[in-house]
Write a protein that holds these residues in place. Structure first.
Motif, PDB file in Angstrom:
ATOM      1  N   PRO A 232     -12.394   5.486  -6.025  1.00  0.00           N
ATOM      2  CA  PRO A 232     -11.933   4.598  -7.009  1.00  0.00           C
ATOM      3  C   PRO A 232     -13.372   3.841  -7.174  1.00  0.00           C
ATOM      4  N   GLN A 233     -13.533   3.421  -8.270  1.00  0.00           N
ATOM      5  CA  GLN A 233     -14.837   2.584  -8.597  1.00  0.00           C
ATOM      6  C   GLN A 233     -14.857   1.112  -8.312  1.00  0.00           C
ATOM      7  N   ASP A 234     -13.741   0.746  -8.318  1.00  0.00           N
ATOM      8  CA  ASP A 234     -13.486  -0.857  -8.365  1.00  0.00           C
ATOM      9  C   ASP A 234     -12.507  -1.247  -6.947  1.00  0.00           C
ATOM     10  N   ALA A 235     -12.219  -0.165  -6.373  1.00  0.00           N
ATOM     11  CA  ALA A 235     -11.409  -0.561  -5.002  1.00  0.00           C
ATOM     12  C   ALA A 235     -12.432  -1.265  -3.857  1.00  0.00           C
ATOM     13  N   PHE A 236     -11.700  -1.715  -3.030  1.00  0.00           N
ATOM     14  CA  PHE A 236     -12.192  -2.178  -1.873  1.00  0.00           C
ATOM     15  C   PHE A 236     -12.053  -1.168  -0.810  1.00  0.00           C
ATOM     16  N   VAL A 237     -12.988  -0.405  -0.268  1.00  0.00           N
ATOM     17  CA  VAL A 237     -12.676   1.048   0.299  1.00  0.00           C
ATOM     18  C   VAL A 237     -13.073   0.839   1.923  1.00  0.00           C
TER      19      VAL A 237
ATOM     20  N   LEU B 137      -3.331  -0.538   6.746  1.00  0.00           N
ATOM     21  CA  LEU B 137      -3.276  -0.412   5.385  1.00  0.00           C
ATOM     22  C   LEU B 137      -2.226  -0.803   4.555  1.00  0.00           C
ATOM     23  N   ARG B 138      -0.876  -0.685   5.057  1.00  0.00           N
ATOM     24  CA  ARG B 138       0.118  -1.181   4.736  1.00  0.00           C
ATOM     25  C   ARG B 138       0.213  -2.592   4.595  1.00  0.00           C
ATOM     26  N   GLU B 139      -0.509  -3.291   5.440  1.00  0.00           N
ATOM     27  CA  GLU B 139      -0.629  -4.751   5.259  1.00  0.00           C
ATOM     28  C   GLU B 139      -1.780  -5.255   4.372  1.00  0.00           C
ATOM     29  N   CYS B 140      -2.779  -4.214   3.891  1.00  0.00           N
ATOM     30  CA  CYS B 140      -3.623  -4.695   3.137  1.00  0.00           C
ATOM     31  C   CYS B 140      -3.484  -3.944   1.771  1.00  0.00           C
ATOM     32  N   GLN B 141      -2.592  -4.573   0.987  1.00  0.00           N
ATOM     33  CA  GLN B 141      -2.019  -3.978  -0.265  1.00  0.00           C
ATOM     34  C   GLN B 141      -2.924  -3.373  -1.418  1.00  0.00           C
ATOM     35  N   GLU B 142      -4.194  -3.825  -1.346  1.00  0.00           N
ATOM     36  CA  GLU B 142      -5.049  -3.382  -2.545  1.00  0.00           C
ATOM     37  C   GLU B 142      -6.239  -2.679  -2.069  1.00  0.00           C
ATOM     38  N   MET B 143      -6.272  -2.434  -0.612  1.00  0.00           N
ATOM     39  CA  MET B 143      -7.233  -1.493  -0.374  1.00  0.00           C
ATOM     40  C   MET B 143      -7.135  -0.097  -0.279  1.00  0.00           C
ATOM     41  N   HIS B 144      -8.126   0.749  -0.155  1.00  0.00           N
ATOM     42  CA  HIS B 144      -8.392   2.229   0.018  1.00  0.00           C
ATOM     43  C   HIS B 144      -8.687   2.435   1.141  1.00  0.00           C
ATOM     44  N   ALA B 145      -8.371   3.654   1.924  1.00  0.00           N
ATOM     45  CA  ALA B 145      -9.097   4.192   2.890  1.00  0.00           C
ATOM     46  C   ALA B 145      -9.478   5.586   2.886  1.00  0.00           C
TER      47      ALA B 145
ATOM     48  N   HIS C 274       5.186   6.478   3.452  1.00  0.00           N
ATOM     49  CA  HIS C 274       5.013   4.863   3.191  1.00  0.00           C
ATOM     50  C   HIS C 274       4.347   4.893   1.780  1.00  0.00           C
ATOM     51  N   GLY C 275       4.234   5.877   0.998  1.00  0.00           N
ATOM     52  CA  GLY C 275       3.705   5.636  -0.415  1.00  0.00           C
ATOM     53  C   GLY C 275       2.251   5.073  -0.511  1.00  0.00           C
ATOM     54  N   LEU C 276       1.305   6.055   0.455  1.00  0.00           N
ATOM     55  CA  LEU C 276      -0.011   5.432   0.573  1.00  0.00           C
ATOM     56  C   LEU C 276      -0.777   6.605   0.022  1.00  0.00           C
ATOM     57  N   ALA C 277      -0.081   7.477  -0.831  1.00  0.00           N
ATOM     58  CA  ALA C 277      -1.122   8.619  -1.237  1.00  0.00           C
ATOM     59  C   ALA C 277      -2.041   8.276  -2.256  1.00  0.00           C
ATOM     60  N   GLU C 278      -2.030   7.253  -3.118  1.00  0.00           N
ATOM     61  CA  GLU C 278      -2.748   6.912  -3.980  1.00  0.00           C
ATOM     62  C   GLU C 278      -4.082   5.940  -3.533  1.00  0.00           C
TER      63      GLU C 278
END
Length: 816
Positions: A629-634, A654-662, A686-690
């Protein structure tokens, strides 16, 4: 027999060459013959039934020796123009029933048939062999040079595929076929001893020659008629693939990929047994043209925006032909394509590679090709193709024969080469470097920096094949790959007990390493398994052994049996140990009580060049390449997938960092597939697929790191060094690393990076949130990190330190 023998063009490794029968007495006798008249030359070919790749080579050999006589098992050619009207002397198979159409069925008789050809009247014999031609009988006063397209593949590595395609997998016929192929293999090895000199048609085949025959070979690429192809710089909006439609060409995989890209057009040229199956998979954007004459193929090659190639070929003539048309190539990154295509990340690129023969890999490559990140010049493609021209082949063949058998060809006058004035003097040190892996892990990348920059003569032995071998050969290092598959299940924790098969495998590795060590001044071993084999080989060959230790040898990482082996090999068989960190040095000292004079700490050196080359590329381009993703904090994690590397800790954070991508870059390399499955299951649960992206193994780590905002190091056990931390600093990204092991030699907490407790996901989450919201902190860490990486961990100091140790050890051994 249903196997298409003519498709087997091939490649191998750069090696030294020895003339087995070329003694002074033989040379005097040959000189006397030449004085009385021109030497007689015979050219032997397997069979003459068509004009394909092997016959193109034959055509150019005849051009070099136009007065030569031709020999072959059978000759049923109708168009004899490429033979200059010559007819071959054939074997008894020529007159057997149905031989014209069923000559392959007489394979069991071919070894006998080729041995009945009488070549005793000839001085020089040149065989062009992908089957039996090299098996002709020659005498001690004759020189036999064999140009090998491949050892008999259907008797060696393609036996099982051959039996399957011939419906010979079970029953009496299968048993009979297997016995015949066993006989052919034995005959093939025995007759290799009568060849004076081998020539391989690629590096890939040279490795196969060495593995099968244990012989060195000169690589001379097969000729491609590049003059028949005209380059075109103006490309149209379609992709092209062209090939005979047989299973190993993987045309169906290419068609499947484009069927999932309806916006991309694919043109397919070729015919064969798989035609109907491939047609069934085609969608409206895929045009199946079937067989087409040369003019149509040429026209499409010139206009296509790229040529797609998914086979693992020994050479791959069509790949070179496409480049001769100025067309870049998207190819499977294995086999001959690695030698004929210049990768997109190198200078003057002519194509790009994908790593697996799957539709997904091809789709990713096409997307990257379309991204605009890479540019390909038609002139560069054409220039690269000209390396494989007919003229280059003839020049190479004549020059090689002039060198190995000067009584037949006058050699060109010698040219005195002068070394550049500023070049460092060469060393006479001879080093055998040994590593257990074919994968490109941190230990292998660090060893690569040493051997490619060392001034002495370096030869490398690997216990497995893979990208590491390719990387070594790309920088001109000689490589031998031994079969270490029997060690694949051996684990550091000692839970795997050695069986009879494993012990036999160890003995094979020991024999191979011992054979190479006899010409070395010092054996330089890079990994734990390689250390054990190298230590024993050094003891037997009386060569000093230096272990570059890149592990923390403690109970956290190794089982008791492994630690005992390491302890006694180090105390009794090793001359010196190089530790890659103070933590590694402390652990080995505690285990072995090694004296201080036998141990040095040398920090790994990592080249900044791959990172500085990408300075001008914007981050959004890298993200587009990897589908991020272009706009995410990765946040990026770069390591093989293993439990002790702690990727699960980042997922928990990552579960605690709701808006970050890994992003996870790396694969499960050493039997750790179960851990990878756990990671993927956790993501789904845990619904992290996206927000989680698994990129698998990637060659270009610099580009991957440039695509993220923060580089994390998450190991839950002490890391021997922490190469990824230096790479993160060189990529000018802030680094978060665990507070243990070799990391403490690299990171000053809060200055050039941030340290966190191993396994503490909550602390890691807090640090990542802090970095996300504090841009000045990120900039300060980047600035200090880059200075730290370039000043303390540069490659020059690293290589010079290792080379000095090896020189000192070899010097002490010579004095004893």
């Amino acid at each position: 027999m249903k196997m298409e023998f003519e498709d087997a063009l091939a490649g191998g490794a750069k090696t030294r060459h020895f003339l087995h029968e070329d003694t002074p007495a033989v040379r005097r006798e040959h000189s006397a013959k030449v004085a009385g008249g021109a030497p007689r030359v015979a050219i032997v070919h397997d069979w003459l039934v068509t004009y394909a790749g092997a016959e193109r080579v034959l055509e150019q050999i005849i051009a070099c020796f136009p007065d030569a006589d031709i020999f072959s098992v059978v000759d049923f050619l109708e168009d004899r123009s490429f033979l200059r009207g010559k007819r071959a002397t054939t074997s008894f198979i020529q007159k057997l029933p149905f031989a014209k159409k069923r000559y392959r069925a007489y394979l069991p008789l071919m070894p006998l048939a080729i041995e009945q050809l009488d070549l005793s009247a000839y001085d020089l014999v040149i065989s062009s062999s992908h089957a039996v031609a090299k098996g002709v009988l020659t005498g001690p006063d004759q020189v036999h040079v064999s140009y090998v397209h491949s050892p008999i593949r259907y008797a060696w590595d393609l036996q099982h595929q051959y039996l399957q395609q011939s419906n010979l997998t079970a029953g009496v016929k299968s048993l009979f076929a297997r016995l015949i192929l066993h006989y052919v293999r034995n005959w093939d090895i025995r007759t290799s001893n009568s060849v004076n000199h081998f020539i391989a048609n690629s590096e890939f085949i040279a490795r196969r020659i060495h593995k099968v025959y244990r012989r060195s070979s000169k690589v001379i690429f097969p000729p491609v008629d590049v003059d028949s192809f005209d380059p075109c710089a103006q490309k149209e909006d379609f992709y092209l693939t062209a090939s005979r439609m047989v299973p190993y060409k993987k045309i169906d995989v290419i068609v499947e990929a484009f069927a999932r890209m309806p916006e991309r057009k694919l043109v397919v040229i070729g015919d064969g047994p798989d035609m109907n199956r491939i047609r069934a998979k085609a969608t409206p954007n895929v045009e199946i043209m079937g067989y087409q004459p040369f003019a149509v193929l040429h026209d499409n090659m010139r206009r296509a925006k790229a040529f797609v190639f998914a086979a693992e070929e020994d050479f791959g003539i069509s790949v070179v032909e496409a480049q001769a048309c100025g067309t870049p190539v998207i190819a499977f990154g294995k086999g001959g394509a690695l030698e004929t295509v210049r990768d997109a990340w190198g200078p003057q690129p002519t194509g790009m590679f994908f790593q697996t023969q799957t539709p997904d890999a091809i789709i990713d490559a096409v997307v990257a090709f379309e991204s605009g990140l890479f540019t390909f010049d038609a002139a560069d493609c054409r220039s690269n193709a000209e390396r494989f021209s007919n003229e280059r082949f003839r020049e190479g063949l004549l020059a090689h024969i002039a060198r190995i058998a000067p009584q037949f060809v006058l050699p060109p006058p010698p040219v005195e080469e002068k070394a550049p004035e500023n070049e460092a003097p060469l060393s006479d040190l001879r080093v055998l470097a040994v590593d257990q892996s074919g994968a490109l892990g941190g230990a292998e990348l660090s060893m690569l920096e040493v051997v490619k920059n060392m001034r002495g003569d370096v030869q490398t032995v690997l216990f497995d094949d893979g990208p590491f071998r390719i990387a070594l050969e790309a920088v001109g290092v000689k490589v031998d790959v031994l079969d270490g598959k029997s060690l694949g299940d051996l684990r550091k924790d000692g839970k795997t007990r050695p069986g009879a098969g494993m012990l036999r495998g160890v003995l094979r590795l020991l024999r191979g390493t011992l054979d190479k060590s006899r010409n070395a001044d010092v054996i330089y071993v890079n990994t734990q398994r390689a250390m054990v084999i190298g230590a024993i080989a050094g003891l037997i060959a009386r060569r000093p052994v230096v272990w570059h230790l890149r592990d923390i040898v403690s109970e956290e990482h190794f089982g008791r049996t492994q630690l005992a082996i390491i302890k006694w090999c180090t105390k009794l068989m090793l001359e010196h140990v190089i530790a890659n960190s103070t933590a590694s040095a402390a652990a080995v000292t505690a285990l072995t009580r090694l004296r201080e004079e036998r141990l040095d700490v040398v920090f790994n050196g990592i080249s900044s060049e791959p990172f500085t080359e990408l300075e001008s590329v914007a981050q959004h381009e890298f993200r587009a390449r990897f589908g991020l993703p272009q706009d995410a904090f990765v946040v990026g994690c770069f390591s093989r997938l293993a439990r002790w590397k702690g990727q699960h800790v980042l997922l928990e954070a990552l579960r605690e960092c709701q808006e970050m991508h890994a992003v996870f870059v790396g694969a499960a390399l050493f039997g750790e597939d179960e851990y990878e499955a756990e990671l993927r299951a956790y993501v789904l649960e845990h619904g992290l697929a996206e927000r989680v992206h698994f990129l698998g193994f990637q060659n270009d780590i610099a580009a991957c790191m440039k695509a993220v905002d923060v580089v994390t190091h998450t190991s839950i056990m002490p890391e021997p060094f922490g190469r990824v931390i230096i790479e993160g600093m060189l990529s000018k990204r802030p680094v978060v690393a665990t507070r243990a092991g070799g990391v403490m030699d690299i990171v000053d907490d809060g200055e050039n990076g941030i340290l966190c407790s191993p396994g503490d996901a909550a602390e890691l989450a807090r640090i990542l949130e802090r970095l996300k919201s504090n841009e000045p902190l990120r900039e300060r860490l980047v600035e200090q990190g880059y200075v730290n990486a370039t000043s303390r961990f540069g490659t020059q100091r690293y290589v010079e330190s290792v080379e000095k140790i090896l020189n000192d050890v070899a010097g002490r051994a010579r004095k004893r």
